[in-house]
Write a protein that holds these residues in place. Structure first.
Motif, mmCIF file in Angstrom:
data_model
loop_
_atom_site.group_PDB
_atom_site.id
_atom_site.type_symbol
_atom_site.label_atom_id
_atom_site.label_comp_id
_atom_site.label_asym_id
_atom_site.label_seq_id
_atom_site.Cartn_x
_atom_site.Cartn_y
_atom_site.Cartn_z
ATOM 1 N N ALA A 280 14.995 47.366 65.693
ATOM 2 C CA ALA A 280 15.744 47.785 64.504
ATOM 3 C C ALA A 280 15.192 47.192 63.215
ATOM 4 N N GLU A 281 14.176 46.318 63.312
ATOM 5 C CA GLU A 281 13.729 45.527 62.157
ATOM 6 C C GLU A 281 13.370 46.378 60.940
ATOM 7 N N ALA A 282 12.768 47.538 61.171
ATOM 8 C CA ALA A 282 12.299 48.348 60.042
ATOM 9 C C ALA A 282 13.415 49.132 59.372
ATOM 10 N N HIS A 283 14.623 49.108 59.953
ATOM 11 C CA HIS A 283 15.672 50.002 59.473
ATOM 12 C C HIS A 283 16.937 49.297 58.990
ATOM 13 N N ARG A 284 17.336 48.206 59.677
ATOM 14 C CA ARG A 284 18.635 47.611 59.374
ATOM 15 C C ARG A 284 18.698 46.213 59.979
ATOM 16 N N ILE A 285 19.800 45.527 59.685
ATOM 17 C CA ILE A 285 20.030 44.227 60.295
ATOM 18 C C ILE A 285 20.321 44.427 61.775
ATOM 19 N N PRO A 286 19.610 43.731 62.656
ATOM 20 C CA PRO A 286 19.796 43.950 64.095
ATOM 21 C C PRO A 286 21.188 43.545 64.567
ATOM 22 N N THR A 287 21.706 44.291 65.524
ATOM 23 C CA THR A 287 22.967 43.971 66.169
ATOM 24 C C THR A 287 22.720 43.016 67.336
ATOM 25 N N ILE A 288 23.792 42.549 67.942
ATOM 26 C CA ILE A 288 23.658 41.725 69.142
ATOM 27 C C ILE A 288 22.951 42.519 70.234
ATOM 28 N N ALA A 289 23.323 43.781 70.402
ATOM 29 C CA ALA A 289 22.701 44.619 71.431
ATOM 30 C C ALA A 289 21.205 44.789 71.173
ATOM 31 N N ASP A 290 20.806 44.938 69.902
ATOM 32 C CA ASP A 290 19.383 45.033 69.569
ATOM 33 C C ASP A 290 18.649 43.769 70.013
ATOM 34 N N ASN A 291 19.245 42.632 69.767
ATOM 35 C CA ASN A 291 18.614 41.370 70.139
ATOM 36 C C ASN A 291 18.495 41.218 71.648
ATOM 37 N N VAL A 292 19.539 41.600 72.370
ATOM 38 C CA VAL A 292 19.477 41.512 73.838
ATOM 39 C C VAL A 292 18.388 42.433 74.378
ATOM 40 N N GLU A 293 18.285 43.638 73.824
ATOM 41 C CA GLU A 293 17.213 44.550 74.246
ATOM 42 C C GLU A 293 15.839 43.902 74.055
ATOM 43 N N ALA A 294 15.635 43.260 72.908
ATOM 44 C CA ALA A 294 14.350 42.617 72.634
ATOM 45 C C ALA A 294 14.092 41.465 73.602
ATOM 46 N N LEU A 295 15.105 40.647 73.848
ATOM 47 C CA LEU A 295 14.948 39.517 74.765
ATOM 48 C C LEU A 295 14.586 40.006 76.163
ATOM 49 N N GLU A 296 15.291 41.012 76.636
ATOM 50 C CA GLU A 296 15.055 41.479 78.002
ATOM 51 C C GLU A 296 13.744 42.237 78.122
ATOM 52 N N THR A 297 13.344 42.948 77.069
ATOM 53 C CA THR A 297 12.045 43.625 77.085
ATOM 54 C C THR A 297 10.913 42.611 77.180
ATOM 55 N N ALA A 298 10.965 41.582 76.332
ATOM 56 C CA ALA A 298 9.914 40.561 76.331
ATOM 57 C C ALA A 298 9.866 39.820 77.661
ATOM 58 N N ALA A 299 11.038 39.496 78.212
ATOM 59 C CA ALA A 299 11.079 38.756 79.478
ATOM 60 C C ALA A 299 10.525 39.591 80.620
ATOM 61 N N ALA A 300 10.836 40.878 80.643
ATOM 62 C CA ALA A 300 10.333 41.744 81.708
ATOM 63 C C ALA A 300 8.814 41.843 81.661
ATOM 64 N N VAL A 301 8.257 41.969 80.462
ATOM 65 C CA VAL A 301 6.801 42.025 80.328
ATOM 66 C C VAL A 301 6.177 40.712 80.787
ATOM 67 N N ALA A 302 6.804 39.604 80.428
ATOM 68 C CA ALA A 302 6.260 38.293 80.788
ATOM 69 C C ALA A 302 6.260 38.065 82.293
ATOM 70 N N ARG A 303 7.166 38.724 83.005
ATOM 71 C CA ARG A 303 7.224 38.557 84.462
ATOM 72 C C ARG A 303 6.182 39.396 85.195
ATOM 73 N N THR A 304 5.497 40.290 84.493
ATOM 74 C CA THR A 304 4.497 41.148 85.122
ATOM 75 C C THR A 304 3.255 40.340 85.453
ATOM 76 N N PRO A 305 2.836 40.282 86.716
ATOM 77 C CA PRO A 305 1.648 39.476 87.069
ATOM 78 C C PRO A 305 0.405 39.999 86.365
ATOM 79 N N ARG A 306 -0.471 39.099 85.988
ATOM 80 C CA ARG A 306 -1.754 39.495 85.407
ATOM 81 C C ARG A 306 -2.802 38.456 85.772
ATOM 82 N N ALA A 307 -4.024 38.894 85.844
ATOM 83 C CA ALA A 307 -5.118 38.015 86.244
ATOM 84 C C ALA A 307 -5.375 36.983 85.155
#
Length: 411
Positions: A280-307
């Motif tokens: 939501a950064e480019a459009h408005r002040i983020p809501t709590i739900a926006d922040n949770v989406e960002a946290l969970e998106t970043a965490a899911a990517v970080a859990r992906t194994p990589r060489a």
């Protein structure tokens, strides 16, 4: 109120191979702030909490903060010095605990009042720095900021006498958010870390903000880690990466892809903590739900194994950052005085920064490979560019550079 030390919590997670993710969330209304902390804690991620303060509190305009609270006017952050301590303690009660430390984020060049307020609430983790919370944000003289941060560091360090392990994060890797070459970001972050350690803090974090080139950013974080190892012996430290702080993609897909790239960078480079940005950064002040989406998106990517990737500790970024850091530390035995001398002589000089104590003789550009490069180095103690730019930077050039990342991820 018992809580695990902030630095220890992050370091333990990092040792397990887990990336800690953190929002920059702050609300003026206590119940909403508590809801935000609770949602952060409950997210499907390893998180730490954030109390981001309002603009009035940041600049010591506590009267305006009090009036806004009394009149029911929404603030852009939590007024920690305005709400009664009992109210703030209710916000934290049952949320801040051994599994969920909370950090205060503020943006103040003269933060004694903020340190006093957070300490009174039993909090012991915050961030900023004498340079990084002075030059980008106003016209407070750098000498005043250095003196204020000396006092503030001493206030926080005294918590060690109570058995606490206070933690302070340098914002130095985020100077102006964008268009500052990585070597300068690394140097300021390390120099502020040395400043903190010299003033009694033995748990610190060093920051770096995602820039325009993934490969160059990996070099920068490696340089930051190497210099911290060299210059902070006996100090518990970790690296915190910030998702891109400049002009953000306008599309939901582009914004989350950029955040995902930041999460991959954090894992690949060995950063222990990631400060997220929302779609939501480019459009408005983020809501709590926006922040949770960002946290969970970043965490899911970080859990992906990589060489594992090749080490990139030896690089131009490291060589430049090391030259900057050691030149400054050689100016005076006191790191605060060394910083003042360095800016006075232009040995540290932030491109496009208009603060009166910044020389303003350096410039940067984004090259064809997407890397941030120096076009003018002024008096910096580093090798000048092979072909320094003699063409005057136009407003169109600057806008193109500022929107480089946005265009790449929205295309």
């Amino acid at each position: 109120m018992t809580s695990v030390p902030f630095g220890e919590f992050v370091s333990r997670a990092h040792a397990r191979g887990t990336l800690v993710v953190q929002p920059r969330m702050g609300f003026g209304e206590p119940d909403l702030m508590r809801q935000g902390l609770a949602a952060t804690k409950a997210a499907d991620a390893t998180t730490v909490g954030t109390l981001t303060l309002d603009s009035y509190t940041r600049v010591r305009d506590l009267e305006s903060a009090r009036k806004a609270v009394a009149d029911g006017i929404a603030l852009n952050g939590y007024p920690i010095g305005t709400h009664p301590p009992a109210t703030s303690l209710r916000v934290l009660d049952g949320i801040r605990d051994m599994d969920f430390p909370v950090q205060v984020r503020h943006g103040s060049a003269r933060p004694e009042h903020i340190f006093e307020a957070l300490i009174s609430l039993g909090l012991d983790a915050t961030e900023g720095g004498p340079v990084s919370y002075c030059l980008p944000y106003g016209r407070v003289p750098l000498r005043e900021a250095v003196e204020s941060w000396r006092t503030s560091c001493a206030m926080l360090a005294r918590l060690r006498d109570t058995g606490a392990v206070p933690h302070l994060e340098s914002f130095g890797g985020c100077m102006l958010g964008q268009l500052c070459p990585p070597s300068m970001l690394v140097a300021i972050s390390v120099l502020e870390g040395v400043f903190f350690a010299r003033h009694g803090l033995n748990s610190v974090s060093l920051s770096y903000a995602q820039q325009t080139s993934h490969a160059q950013d990996r070099e920068a974080v490696a340089a930051l880690r190497r210099l911290a190892t060299e210059l902070l012996p006996g100090v518990e430290w970790h690296i915190v990466l910030y998702a891109y702080m400049g002009v953000y993609p306008r599309s939901h897909r582009g914004a989350l892809n950029l955040l995902s790239a930041a999460s991959r960078l954090a894992v690949e480079s060995g950063a222990a903590r990631l400060i997220v940005k929302t779609a939501a950064e480019a459009h408005r002040i983020p809501t709590i739900a926006d922040n949770v989406e960002a946290l969970e998106t970043a965490a899911a990517v970080a859990r992906t194994p990589r060489a594992p990737l090749d080490d990139v500790a030896d690089s131009e970024v490291y060589d430049e950052a090391r030259a900057l850091v050691h030149t400054v530390l050689g100016l005076h035995e006191d790191p605060g005085e060394a910083l003042l001398i360095a800016f006075g002589r232009g040995l540290l000089d932030i491109p496009f920064c208009l603060h009166p104590d910044n020389a303003g003789h350096t410039r940067s550009f984004v090259d064809d490979a997407g890397r941030l490069q120096w076009s003018r180095t002024g008096s910096l103690p580093i090798r000048p560019p092979a072909s320094p730019s003699r063409r005057r930077l136009t407003s169109q050039d600057l806008l193109a550079a500022l929107s480089h990342v946005q265009r790449a991820y929205d295309s």
